[in-house]
Design a protein around this motif. Structure first.
Motif, short mmCIF file in Angstrom:
data_model
loop_
_atom_site.label_atom_id
_atom_site.label_comp_id
_atom_site.label_asym_id
_atom_site.label_seq_id
_atom_site.Cartn_x
_atom_site.Cartn_y
_atom_site.Cartn_z
N GLY A 130 18.91 -6.81 32.41
CA GLY A 130 19.77 -6.71 33.59
C GLY A 130 19.05 -7.02 34.89
O GLY A 130 19.68 -7.37 35.88
N GLY A 131 17.74 -6.88 34.89
CA GLY A 131 16.95 -7.26 36.06
C GLY A 131 16.36 -8.64 35.82
O GLY A 131 16.75 -9.35 34.88
N THR A 132 15.40 -9.02 36.67
CA THR A 132 14.66 -10.24 36.39
C THR A 132 13.74 -9.94 35.21
O THR A 132 13.55 -8.77 34.83
N ALA A 133 13.14 -10.97 34.64
CA ALA A 133 12.21 -10.76 33.52
C ALA A 133 11.09 -9.81 33.93
O ALA A 133 10.77 -8.88 33.19
N ASP A 134 10.53 -10.01 35.11
CA ASP A 134 9.44 -9.15 35.58
C ASP A 134 9.92 -7.72 35.81
O ASP A 134 9.20 -6.76 35.50
N GLU A 135 11.13 -7.56 36.35
CA GLU A 135 11.66 -6.21 36.58
C GLU A 135 11.91 -5.48 35.25
O GLU A 135 11.56 -4.30 35.12
N ASP A 136 12.49 -6.18 34.29
CA ASP A 136 12.73 -5.58 32.99
C ASP A 136 11.42 -5.11 32.36
O ASP A 136 11.32 -4.00 31.83
N GLN A 137 10.39 -5.96 32.44
CA GLN A 137 9.09 -5.63 31.87
C GLN A 137 8.45 -4.45 32.60
O GLN A 137 7.93 -3.53 31.97
N GLN A 138 8.51 -4.48 33.91
CA GLN A 138 7.90 -3.41 34.71
C GLN A 138 8.56 -2.06 34.42
O GLN A 138 7.88 -1.05 34.24
N ILE A 139 9.87 -2.05 34.36
CA ILE A 139 10.59 -0.80 34.05
C ILE A 139 10.16 -0.28 32.68
O ILE A 139 9.82 0.89 32.54
N ALA A 140 10.16 -1.15 31.68
CA ALA A 140 9.81 -0.73 30.33
C ALA A 140 8.39 -0.16 30.26
O ALA A 140 8.17 0.91 29.70
N GLU A 141 7.45 -0.88 30.83
CA GLU A 141 6.06 -0.42 30.78
C GLU A 141 5.86 0.88 31.54
O GLU A 141 5.18 1.80 31.05
N GLU A 142 6.42 0.97 32.74
CA GLU A 142 6.25 2.19 33.55
C GLU A 142 6.84 3.41 32.86
O GLU A 142 6.26 4.48 32.86
N VAL A 143 8.01 3.24 32.27
CA VAL A 143 8.68 4.35 31.60
C VAL A 143 7.88 4.81 30.39
O VAL A 143 7.61 6.00 30.22
#
Length: 165
Positions: A119-132
């Protein structure tokens, strides 16, 4: 052998939605077990209709390929025909998506599931997943394909907090 519970999956999803909301995104989140079977998928208000299916395919990929989608990208680029055929195998339940936002869930060295964010950009999706996953005490280090043992630069306690899934 550890398993990923519904409570743990919902904790991951709640944390991902809070993180996404903090950056102004409405993302769908999927959590699957180590076999790629769905545990929980949630699409919040405002998320585009196709995002739950994309999130599930990303989570599936991370679980069954046993590596985050981001690690699979170069392999996919070097062997596109092979990767296109993976999704056509009789046992493949979902497309294989070698992309950001597809992160393997690992605890105490054991792969216990996959997380997909869409739902976000590729970088946003990745950042959310990793941070969580990092904030909840899951491991984010994976050895390169064909290499056994611990990833370079890690210690015995790297990436763990002792929190149970």
């Amino acid at each position: 052998m550890s398993s990923l519970t519904l409570d743990a999956a919902e904790e991951i999803i709640d944390a991902a939605h809070k993180r996404a909301q903090a950056i102004g995104k409405a993302v769908s989140v999927a959590v699957v077990d180590a076999g790629g079977f769905p545990i929980a998928i949630r699409r919040p208000d405002g998320a585009r209709p196709l995002t739950p299916d994309i999130a599930r395919a990303k989570a599936y990929t991370a679980a069954i390929m046993q590596r985050p989608g981001k690690m699979l990208k170069k392999w996919q680029e070097s062997q596109p025909v092979f990767f296109s055929q993976l999704s056509q195998l009789p046992g493949a339940a979902m497309p294989i998506m070698a992309t950001e936002g597809s992160v393997t869930i690992k605890r105490d060295g054991e792969i216990i599931g996959g997380l997909g964010i869409a739902g976000g950009t590729a970088d946003e999706d990745q950042q959310i997943a990793e941070e969580v996953l990092q904030s909840l005490g899951y491991e984010l280090e994976f050895a390169a394909w064909g290499i056994t043992g611990k990833p370079a630069g890690t210690s015995e306690t790297s990436g763990t907090s002792g929190k149970d899934a």
